[in-house]
Each structure stands twice: as structure tokens, then as C-alpha cells.
Design a protein around this motif. Sequence first.
Motif, PDB file in Angstrom:
ATOM      1  N   ALA A 182      -6.330   2.189  -9.457  1.00 42.19           N
ATOM      2  CA  ALA A 182      -7.546   2.436  -8.682  1.00 42.19           C
ATOM      3  C   ALA A 182      -8.317   1.125  -8.553  1.00 42.19           C
ATOM      4  O   ALA A 182      -9.099   0.766  -9.434  1.00 42.19           O
ATOM      5  CB  ALA A 182      -8.403   3.514  -9.346  1.00 42.19           C
ATOM      6  N   GLN A 236      -1.232   5.805 -11.330  1.00 41.41           N
ATOM      7  CA  GLN A 236      -2.359   5.884 -10.406  1.00 41.41           C
ATOM      8  C   GLN A 236      -3.327   4.722 -10.624  1.00 41.41           C
ATOM      9  O   GLN A 236      -4.327   4.862 -11.319  1.00 41.41           O
ATOM     10  CB  GLN A 236      -3.082   7.226 -10.571  1.00 41.41           C
ATOM     11  N   ASN A 252       5.628   0.583 -10.409  1.00 37.44           N
ATOM     12  CA  ASN A 252       6.043   1.739  -9.608  1.00 37.44           C
ATOM     13  C   ASN A 252       7.488   1.609  -9.142  1.00 37.44           C
ATOM     14  O   ASN A 252       8.233   2.590  -9.095  1.00 37.44           O
ATOM     15  CB  ASN A 252       5.099   1.931  -8.411  1.00 37.44           C
ATOM     16  N   GLY A 273      -7.793   2.549 -12.836  1.00 34.89           N
ATOM     17  CA  GLY A 273      -6.748   3.553 -12.938  1.00 34.89           C
ATOM     18  C   GLY A 273      -5.993   3.499 -14.252  1.00 34.89           C
ATOM     19  O   GLY A 273      -6.366   2.783 -15.182  1.00 34.89           O
TER      20      GLY A 273
END
Length: 414
Positions: A324, A322, A273, A346
Motif C-alpha cells: 500500500a 498487499q 509477487n 501494506g
Amino acid sequence: MRAIAARDVVAWAVFVARGVRLAIVCACVALAGCSKPASPLPNDAYVWQRVWTDGVVAAMRASGGLVGTWHILAAELDARGRWSDVAPDWSVLASEHAPVVAVVRIDGALNRLDDSTLIAHVTRLLDAWKHRGVNVAGLEIDHDCATARLAGYQRFLAALRARLDPSMRLSITALPTWLDSPAALDGVLAQTDEAVLQVHAVMNPVQGLFDDTRALAWMRAFARHNRHPWRVALPTYGTRVTWSRDGRVTGIESEQPALQSDDLAHELVAQPNEISAFAARIAKERPDGLAGIVWFRLPTDDDTRAWSLATWRAVLAHTPLQPALTVRTREAAGSAARDLVLVNAGNADAPLPARIRVDARCDAADGINGYVIDRDTQSLFLRRAQDGLLRAGRQRTVGWIRCTQGTLAPRVEP
């Protein structure tokens, strides 16, 4: 007289209203122009694997539409002057529609560059690749030499360029430390058609693998020296650094599984990210001459120190990341205990959570694979002792626990 004045007032009101609407429209257009997202930078990728497994081939084929040029490790010259040529899958390279850049790595610790011997080996290598049907569009020299040796490096590049086919583009990998010797850096860059600035793994390991503030400062400074297009190399991997008890760095493992050692170890990880956000930022604030990103290195399913291929493809395609994370329990074979399993369902690799909380009274427990058992005033928990990533679609056993009271419902804490 009063009727005329009333009509004039109405007309004036209509004129003002139209002017206001026009001003609003113009303002909206201006704001829309200002907020228009920057076009993404083109993506290249390094294929740095010495052995071409089925995983390397599969990763290249799965990512072909997202990669502009493949930078393929072709040969290495070590500090003792010994060559190691890489044998790629020739059928894959010959069938690739994307251009190929052959990368020759010369160890920065090599005492002296033997120009004639080096050039002879490189030219033979390029001829062999072309004979195999590979469309070699460029040659990249990766020589992380000390700044004091840049003059000798410049002479070598000038001699090499004179021997290359005029259509062959010559590029180099550049280091931020070379910015401290601007005249020498300018001399080296003058011999090239392109350059790739490496901004990862160039600091003391204590300072981490990548720092976005420093990277952007280096890029802006580098842009002032370059008269040709250039790219920036961004990381897709993690590194395990080991220290001896007296604080000396004893090992840096970036391209192989972790080795067992009694030394202190720490995992440095390029967070997807953060790197994705940096890529978007430099696309918007694009320094002069920046032509794209070269990702180091192509992730594969069997490369445990790189991002997952799914995560890398999501970053290149600008798909929201995303992860998870959940924790599941599993019966431990031949025991009353239960394993604690961390699961990432994810589409993106996720940083290992700082804590995994266990709200139950337990007789015994322990952590593994980067986790240790701990306790606070609330309850028992697993504490992360080592940074790392859990790949998308993967799971990791992080501990075991045996409880007699309460409901065992472990949960992830940031």
C-alpha cells in the motif's frame, strides 16, 4: 390406451431429468477435482549470514513454524585456499526443533581440490557442531565450479561420502550450466543423496537476477537427471551491479550495503509477487522428484538487500501480498521546501513506483534515493532512475520540493 401413454411420457421425463441432474453432479465433481489447488511445496531456508546478530536469531525464531530445515552456512574456502569458519549462535541451533544442514562453500575459482585436506576440515567441522549439541542432519557442499571440473568434483564427493557417517545425508548445490555436460552431471549426482538446483543469479547480470521461464526449463531438464529427491533455490534478495564506462562488470553486491562508486549501477530485485507466483506454479506443475524450495536467504531486519521478514513470512504462509504505497509531505528542517516521503503501509514489500506526480507549480525540486526530477506536458514528477523495493511498514525520502502555487498533493503512478 391414451392414459397409459401419458404415464409413460411422464415417467420418461422424470428419468431423463434425473439423468441430467446426475450428469451435472458428475461434471461438477470432475471440475472440482480438476480445479483443486495443488498442495504447497515444503519450505527450507538458507541462513547465509557470516555474523549472527540479534536480527538473525529473531528472524529464525519468528519463522520456525514455517521452515522445515535450516541450511546453515558453516564454512567457506576461498579461491586462495583459506578457510573461514562461521560461528553461529550455538544455543539457538541446539534448541532448534527443525533439522539443520551444515553448508560448506568452496569457491568455484579454486584451482584444485585437495581432497584429503578438504575432507579433514569438513569432518572436524561436523564433529565440532555435534559436540555443541547441534542436530546436524545433513551436509551440503556448495561448489560453483566450471563444467570442465566436474570430474574432479565427482572424485572429491565420492571420497567425502566414504568418510561420512552413513546416517549423514550428503547434498550439493547444482548449477544449470552443468546441464550442458549430462554425463559429468550424472556422475556428480550419483555421489549425493539430494541436490539443490540454483536458478537465481546464474545468468549474465544484464539479463537480470531471475527469469521464471528459464528457471522452469532448467528444473524440467534437471529432473530428468536426478534419481534422488531435489529442491530448488529461490531468491528473496536484490543485487546491485556496477559497470565501468567501457561496459565491464566491476562489482556485484548481494549481501552488503551499496558501496559508493563512480561506475554505472543498476539494482536487480527479486519481486515478491513474481517469486510467490512462480512457487505456486511449480507446486502445481511439479517436476519429477521436486521435494521443496530452499529460500535464499533468511531475511532479517538488518539485511537491507533482502525482503522484509513480514513479506517473506506472507509468501511462505501463502497470504495474499498487499502493498500500500502513498506519498506524504514533510517539512524540511530549516527550509521552505518540503520533503516527499514514500510510505508502504501494506503487508508486503512493493516495487518502487515509476513516477510520483506533483500537481503544483514549483520553484525548485529534486529527487534522491533512486529518483530524479522530470517534467512532461502535465506537470512536474519524480521519475524512478533505479529499481528497488520499499519494505512493508517502511518509508523512504525520495525528493524535496518548493512550491508557491497550487495544492501540493503528490500521488503515486505505476
